[in-house]
Design a protein around this motif. Sequence first.
Motif, PDB file in Angstrom:
ATOM      1  N   GLY A  38      31.685  68.972  -9.415  1.00  0.00           N
ATOM      2  CA  GLY A  38      31.868  70.045 -10.557  1.00  0.00           C
ATOM      3  C   GLY A  38      30.958  69.951 -11.699  1.00  0.00           C
ATOM      4  O   GLY A  38      29.901  69.179 -11.598  1.00  0.00           O
ATOM      5  N   ALA A  39      31.337  70.532 -12.724  1.00  0.00           N
ATOM      6  CA  ALA A  39      30.505  70.315 -13.938  1.00  0.00           C
ATOM      7  C   ALA A  39      31.529  69.867 -15.130  1.00  0.00           C
ATOM      8  O   ALA A  39      32.898  70.256 -14.940  1.00  0.00           O
ATOM      9  CB  ALA A  39      29.921  71.440 -14.430  1.00  0.00           C
ATOM     10  N   ARG A  40      30.922  69.543 -16.306  1.00  0.00           N
ATOM     11  CA  ARG A  40      31.652  69.324 -17.436  1.00  0.00           C
ATOM     12  C   ARG A  40      30.885  69.750 -18.602  1.00  0.00           C
ATOM     13  O   ARG A  40      29.762  69.995 -18.850  1.00  0.00           O
ATOM     14  CB  ARG A  40      31.940  67.750 -17.775  1.00  0.00           C
ATOM     15  N   GLU A  41      31.741  70.023 -19.637  1.00  0.00           N
ATOM     16  CA  GLU A  41      31.295  70.829 -20.931  1.00  0.00           C
ATOM     17  C   GLU A  41      30.728  69.447 -21.728  1.00  0.00           C
ATOM     18  O   GLU A  41      31.338  68.313 -21.571  1.00  0.00           O
ATOM     19  CB  GLU A  41      32.521  71.329 -21.725  1.00  0.00           C
ATOM     20  N   ARG A  42      29.736  69.750 -22.500  1.00  0.00           N
ATOM     21  CA  ARG A  42      29.093  68.781 -23.313  1.00  0.00           C
ATOM     22  C   ARG A  42      29.973  68.875 -24.623  1.00  0.00           C
ATOM     23  O   ARG A  42      30.018  69.706 -25.331  1.00  0.00           O
ATOM     24  CB  ARG A  42      27.525  69.170 -23.774  1.00  0.00           C
ATOM     25  N   PRO A  43      30.330  67.569 -25.218  1.00  0.00           N
ATOM     26  CA  PRO A  43      31.238  67.457 -26.365  1.00  0.00           C
ATOM     27  C   PRO A  43      30.260  67.324 -27.425  1.00  0.00           C
ATOM     28  O   PRO A  43      29.091  67.559 -27.389  1.00  0.00           O
ATOM     29  CB  PRO A  43      31.757  66.044 -25.928  1.00  0.00           C
ATOM     30  N   ARG A  44      31.045  67.493 -28.583  1.00  0.00           N
ATOM     31  CA  ARG A  44      30.138  67.335 -29.922  1.00  0.00           C
ATOM     32  C   ARG A  44      29.243  66.413 -29.958  1.00  0.00           C
ATOM     33  O   ARG A  44      28.038  66.732 -30.320  1.00  0.00           O
ATOM     34  CB  ARG A  44      31.278  67.115 -31.066  1.00  0.00           C
ATOM     35  N   ALA A  45      29.570  65.090 -29.370  1.00  0.00           N
ATOM     36  CA  ALA A  45      28.775  64.059 -29.757  1.00  0.00           C
ATOM     37  C   ALA A  45      27.457  64.274 -28.795  1.00  0.00           C
ATOM     38  O   ALA A  45      26.217  64.023 -29.323  1.00  0.00           O
ATOM     39  CB  ALA A  45      28.999  62.832 -29.120  1.00  0.00           C
ATOM     40  N   ALA A  46      27.501  64.770 -27.654  1.00  0.00           N
ATOM     41  CA  ALA A  46      26.150  65.189 -26.809  1.00  0.00           C
ATOM     42  C   ALA A  46      25.355  66.377 -27.491  1.00  0.00           C
ATOM     43  O   ALA A  46      24.305  66.429 -27.019  1.00  0.00           O
ATOM     44  CB  ALA A  46      26.706  65.781 -25.396  1.00  0.00           C
ATOM     45  N   ARG A  47      26.097  67.211 -28.332  1.00  0.00           N
ATOM     46  CA  ARG A  47      25.357  68.357 -28.908  1.00  0.00           C
ATOM     47  C   ARG A  47      24.712  67.568 -30.145  1.00  0.00           C
ATOM     48  O   ARG A  47      24.144  68.778 -30.913  1.00  0.00           O
ATOM     49  CB  ARG A  47      26.405  69.356 -29.226  1.00  0.00           C
ATOM     50  N   LEU A  48      24.769  66.797 -30.669  1.00  0.00           N
ATOM     51  CA  LEU A  48      24.261  66.094 -31.626  1.00  0.00           C
ATOM     52  C   LEU A  48      24.519  66.978 -33.176  1.00  0.00           C
ATOM     53  O   LEU A  48      23.747  67.001 -34.045  1.00  0.00           O
ATOM     54  CB  LEU A  48      22.825  66.054 -31.578  1.00  0.00           C
ATOM     55  N   VAL A  49      25.785  67.162 -33.257  1.00  0.00           N
ATOM     56  CA  VAL A  49      26.426  67.763 -34.193  1.00  0.00           C
ATOM     57  C   VAL A  49      26.800  66.640 -35.154  1.00  0.00           C
ATOM     58  O   VAL A  49      27.639  65.964 -35.070  1.00  0.00           O
ATOM     59  CB  VAL A  49      27.413  68.793 -33.988  1.00  0.00           C
ATOM     60  N   PRO A  50      26.389  66.682 -36.431  1.00  0.00           N
ATOM     61  CA  PRO A  50      26.549  65.511 -37.371  1.00  0.00           C
ATOM     62  C   PRO A  50      27.830  66.035 -38.167  1.00  0.00           C
ATOM     63  O   PRO A  50      28.438  66.896 -38.117  1.00  0.00           O
ATOM     64  CB  PRO A  50      25.190  65.669 -38.568  1.00  0.00           C
TER      65      PRO A  50
END
Length: 387
Positions: A38-50
Amino acid sequence: MLSTGVTALDWAGPLALATTGPRGPRTVTARAVVLATGARERPRAARLVPGTRPAGVYTTGELQQAVHLYGQRVGSRAVVVGAEDVSYAAAGTLRAAGAEVVALVTELPRAQTAAVRALDERLRHGVPLLTGTTVTELLGHRRLSGVRVRHAGGRTATLPCDTVVFTGDFVPDDDLARRGGIGLDPGTRGPAVDGALRTRRPGVFAVGSVLHPAGSAGTAAREGGHAAAAVRDWLASGEWPGSGGRPGSVPLVVEPPLRWIAPHLVTPADRLPYVLRTDALLTRPAFHVVQDGRTLYRERPRPRTAVPHRTLRLPARWTGRVDPDGGPVRVGVESAARSRPGERAVPAGGYRHGSAAPPPASYHLQPDQRPQCQGAGSIGSQTVTTR
C-alpha cells in the motif's frame, strides 16, 4: 494460511521473508511473493511545514483512527490541507466528530475530486476551498491556535483553528522493496513492474497502491486478480521475462506534464490497462505512444479534463506493436489548454462554458476581514489577519 498481526521485516533470501508476530520471529519461504504493502500519507514533518509542535495535528489515517476507532474528540475548528477525495472524506470525519471545518486548502488551482463532491462541500456544508494556497506555518504551543497560509500572489493570512489535517500526498510504502534491491520507478517511487505485475526479480510481483499511490479500490481489486493469474502462470511454467534467453521488458516513460505511469515496463503480451497522473490541469488531453520515433497509439481519453492527483487510464491495445529489443516506449500528451499549480484558481465546481473566467484567487482577503470563498460563506466567526 492467513497470518494476522505479522510484520515482514526484511528479506531472508530471493523468495524468503524474515517476519515477526505473536509467535515470535519466523522465516517464511515461498515460490512467489506478492508485494501489496500500500501507500501512506506524508505527515507534516515530511512536508517541511515549519512552526511549533502543538497538539491537534493529524493525517487522515490518524484522524480516522482517533474518531472511529477510539472515539476521541479532535477539536472544534479544523483546517483540512488538500482537496483530493481523501480530503473530503477527512472533512466528513471531522463533522462526525463535532468539529467545524474552517476551510480546505490546496496549492493547486482547483479541487482534485469530482465536481459534484466539491460543490456539495462548498454549497451544502458551506466550507470554502482556498486554491493556489500553501500552509507556511503552524501556530500555538500546547494546542494548535492557527495556521498561516500564503496565496500564490504573495498574500498571507492566519486561519484560527485548533485542528489541522494533512491529507493526500501519498507515497508508496516501499521499504520492503527497497530492502530487497527491487528496482523502483522514479516517477511513482514504487516497484517497477510490467503488464503482468512482475518486478525484475523472478517470482516477485507487486500490486495496488505500492505501485501507484492512492489508486482506487476497484483498480487494486482488478490488479489483484490479474496478479493471481500471473502467479499461477509463473508457478506452472517458471518463465520470467529477461531470463533464460526470453525477451525482456522495455522501460515505459512519460513526458511532462505527465507525472508517472504504471505499470512501468512493457512487453508485447501485456494487456492490463495503464494508469497515469498529470502535474498540470489539462483540457481535452490526447495521448500519444511512441517507440524509437514510431507511433504505436494515439487516443483522446475521458474525462475531457485531466486534474492533478486524479487517475487517467490508457488501454493496452498497442502493446503488441512494441519491439522488445527496441528503446524505451514514451507516452506524451497534447492538450488544448494547460494550467499549472499557482497559475490561476478555479472554483471547486468550475464555471459554465462561455461565462466570465473567475478571478485569480478563489477567495478575497482584506485586512481584518474574513476570507470569502467564491459562492460560499465566510470562514467561521473569528477574524482572519492578513499581511
